[in-house]
Scaffold this motif. Sequence first.
Motif, PDB file in Angstrom:
ATOM      1  N   GLU A   1      53.579  94.685  45.965  1.00  0.00           N
ATOM      2  CA  GLU A   1      54.967  95.123  45.772  1.00  0.00           C
ATOM      3  C   GLU A   1      55.060  96.639  45.627  1.00  0.00           C
ATOM      4  OE1 GLU A   1      59.116  94.379  45.236  1.00  0.00           O
ATOM      5  OE2 GLU A   1      57.603  92.833  45.520  1.00  0.00           O
ATOM      6  N   ILE A   2      54.107  97.226  44.906  1.00  0.00           N
ATOM      7  CA  ILE A   2      54.043  98.680  44.761  1.00  0.00           C
ATOM      8  C   ILE A   2      52.688  99.129  45.276  1.00  0.00           C
ATOM      9  CG2 ILE A   2      54.007 100.612  43.145  1.00  0.00           C
ATOM     10  CD1 ILE A   2      55.897  99.049  41.366  1.00  0.00           C
ATOM     11  N   GLU A   3      52.715  99.993  46.255  1.00  0.00           N
ATOM     12  CA  GLU A   3      51.488 100.464  46.891  1.00  0.00           C
ATOM     13  C   GLU A   3      50.593 101.173  45.876  1.00  0.00           C
ATOM     14  OE1 GLU A   3      50.128 103.771  50.194  1.00  0.00           O
ATOM     15  OE2 GLU A   3      52.194 103.065  50.219  1.00  0.00           O
ATOM     16  N   GLY A   4      49.322 100.832  45.905  1.00  0.00           N
ATOM     17  CA  GLY A   4      48.343 101.497  45.073  1.00  0.00           C
ATOM     18  C   GLY A   4      48.026 100.777  43.773  1.00  0.00           C
ATOM     19  N   VAL A   5      48.785  99.748  43.434  1.00  0.00           N
ATOM     20  CA  VAL A   5      48.478  99.006  42.208  1.00  0.00           C
ATOM     21  C   VAL A   5      47.338  98.056  42.513  1.00  0.00           C
ATOM     22  CG1 VAL A   5      49.336  97.365  40.491  1.00  0.00           C
ATOM     23  CG2 VAL A   5      50.829  99.196  41.320  1.00  0.00           C
ATOM     24  N   ILE A   6      46.270  98.168  41.734  1.00  0.00           N
ATOM     25  CA  ILE A   6      45.128  97.286  41.942  1.00  0.00           C
ATOM     26  C   ILE A   6      44.832  96.540  40.644  1.00  0.00           C
ATOM     27  CG2 ILE A   6      44.064  98.632  43.793  1.00  0.00           C
ATOM     28  CD1 ILE A   6      42.248  99.905  41.691  1.00  0.00           C
ATOM     29  N   THR A   7      44.352  95.366  40.749  1.00  0.00           N
ATOM     30  CA  THR A   7      43.981  94.471  39.640  1.00  0.00           C
ATOM     31  C   THR A   7      44.994  94.439  38.494  1.00  0.00           C
ATOM     32  OG1 THR A   7      42.612  96.154  38.547  1.00  0.00           O
ATOM     33  CG2 THR A   7      41.502  94.682  40.112  1.00  0.00           C
ATOM     34  N   PRO A   8      46.250  94.083  38.801  1.00  0.00           N
ATOM     35  CA  PRO A   8      47.210  93.942  37.695  1.00  0.00           C
ATOM     36  C   PRO A   8      46.788  92.795  36.785  1.00  0.00           C
ATOM     37  CG  PRO A   8      48.133  93.042  39.704  1.00  0.00           C
ATOM     38  CD  PRO A   8      46.828  93.683  40.080  1.00  0.00           C
ATOM     39  N   ASP A   9      47.081  92.924  35.514  1.00  0.00           N
ATOM     40  CA  ASP A   9      46.665  91.912  34.554  1.00  0.00           C
ATOM     41  C   ASP A   9      47.752  91.733  33.503  1.00  0.00           C
ATOM     42  OD1 ASP A   9      45.035  90.081  33.288  1.00  0.00           O
ATOM     43  OD2 ASP A   9      43.830  91.588  32.249  1.00  0.00           O
ATOM     44  N   VAL A  10      47.777  90.568  32.888  1.00  0.00           N
ATOM     45  CA  VAL A  10      48.698  90.287  31.797  1.00  0.00           C
ATOM     46  C   VAL A  10      47.865  90.045  30.547  1.00  0.00           C
ATOM     47  CG1 VAL A  10      50.399  88.668  30.878  1.00  0.00           C
ATOM     48  CG2 VAL A  10      50.441  89.257  33.302  1.00  0.00           C
ATOM     49  N   THR A  11      48.156  90.780  29.510  1.00  0.00           N
ATOM     50  CA  THR A  11      47.530  90.526  28.222  1.00  0.00           C
ATOM     51  C   THR A  11      48.657  90.255  27.243  1.00  0.00           C
ATOM     52  OG1 THR A  11      47.580  92.862  27.619  1.00  0.00           O
ATOM     53  CG2 THR A  11      45.568  92.048  28.661  1.00  0.00           C
ATOM     54  N   SER A  12      48.445  89.321  26.392  1.00  0.00           N
ATOM     55  CA  SER A  12      49.464  89.039  25.378  1.00  0.00           C
ATOM     56  C   SER A  12      48.779  88.640  24.097  1.00  0.00           C
ATOM     57  CB  SER A  12      50.409  87.931  25.842  1.00  0.00           C
ATOM     58  OG  SER A  12      49.723  86.705  25.925  1.00  0.00           O
ATOM     59  N   LYS A  13      49.480  88.873  23.025  1.00  0.00           N
ATOM     60  CA  LYS A  13      48.983  88.499  21.708  1.00  0.00           C
ATOM     61  C   LYS A  13      49.887  87.388  21.201  1.00  0.00           C
ATOM     62  CE  LYS A  13      47.692  93.248  20.871  1.00  0.00           C
ATOM     63  NZ  LYS A  13      48.121  94.495  20.286  1.00  0.00           N
ATOM     64  N   PRO A  14      49.301  86.386  20.581  1.00  0.00           N
ATOM     65  CA  PRO A  14      50.161  85.332  20.060  1.00  0.00           C
ATOM     66  C   PRO A  14      51.076  85.902  18.985  1.00  0.00           C
ATOM     67  CG  PRO A  14      47.904  85.052  19.292  1.00  0.00           C
ATOM     68  CD  PRO A  14      47.901  86.173  20.290  1.00  0.00           C
TER      69      PRO A  14
END
Length: 160
Positions: free
Chosen positions: A73-86
């Motif tokens: 979707e956005i050029e150049g973004v590599i290995t997007p990740d989601v982190t969340s804390k309970p």
Amino acid sequence: MVKHDEPLRTNSNEKVAADLLEIIGRVPGAKVNVNADSGFGFGAAVQLSLVSNDRQLLASTAKTIRDRLAQGEIEGVITPDVTSKPGKPELKAIPDRARLSDYGLTVAEVGQVMRTMYEGDDLAKFREAGREYDIRVQLAPEDRQNPSRLESVPIVFKDG
């Protein structure tokens, strides 16, 4: 760490952050924060924070954003990740100051009682045979998980 002769992406951190904010800033009811790291910290070069009162919707939205970024979707973004804390459930008590005043109570007294109910208080002592033991006073675990329990707990007894 591997050093590359050519850049892995063409957009700067600030450009990627601006593009993210432009695309994601339109999520109704969401508080969105995007930071472009200057390279002096931990984590990714660009970080996105989402906040919501609806945990399921928040998780679904974060996953959708991650998937779209992974698809380019956005050029150049590599290995997007989601982190969340309970998250921890939160109970907000709004004191009725006029009613408290009628009973001769203060907001501080109510706050202290609520703190004791949930965190406990070990000011009471049990003494036997020259030994002293702390006694922790607090609501039972099942009562701490039941917000309606607050409706039946006496705050303080004054004047009998």
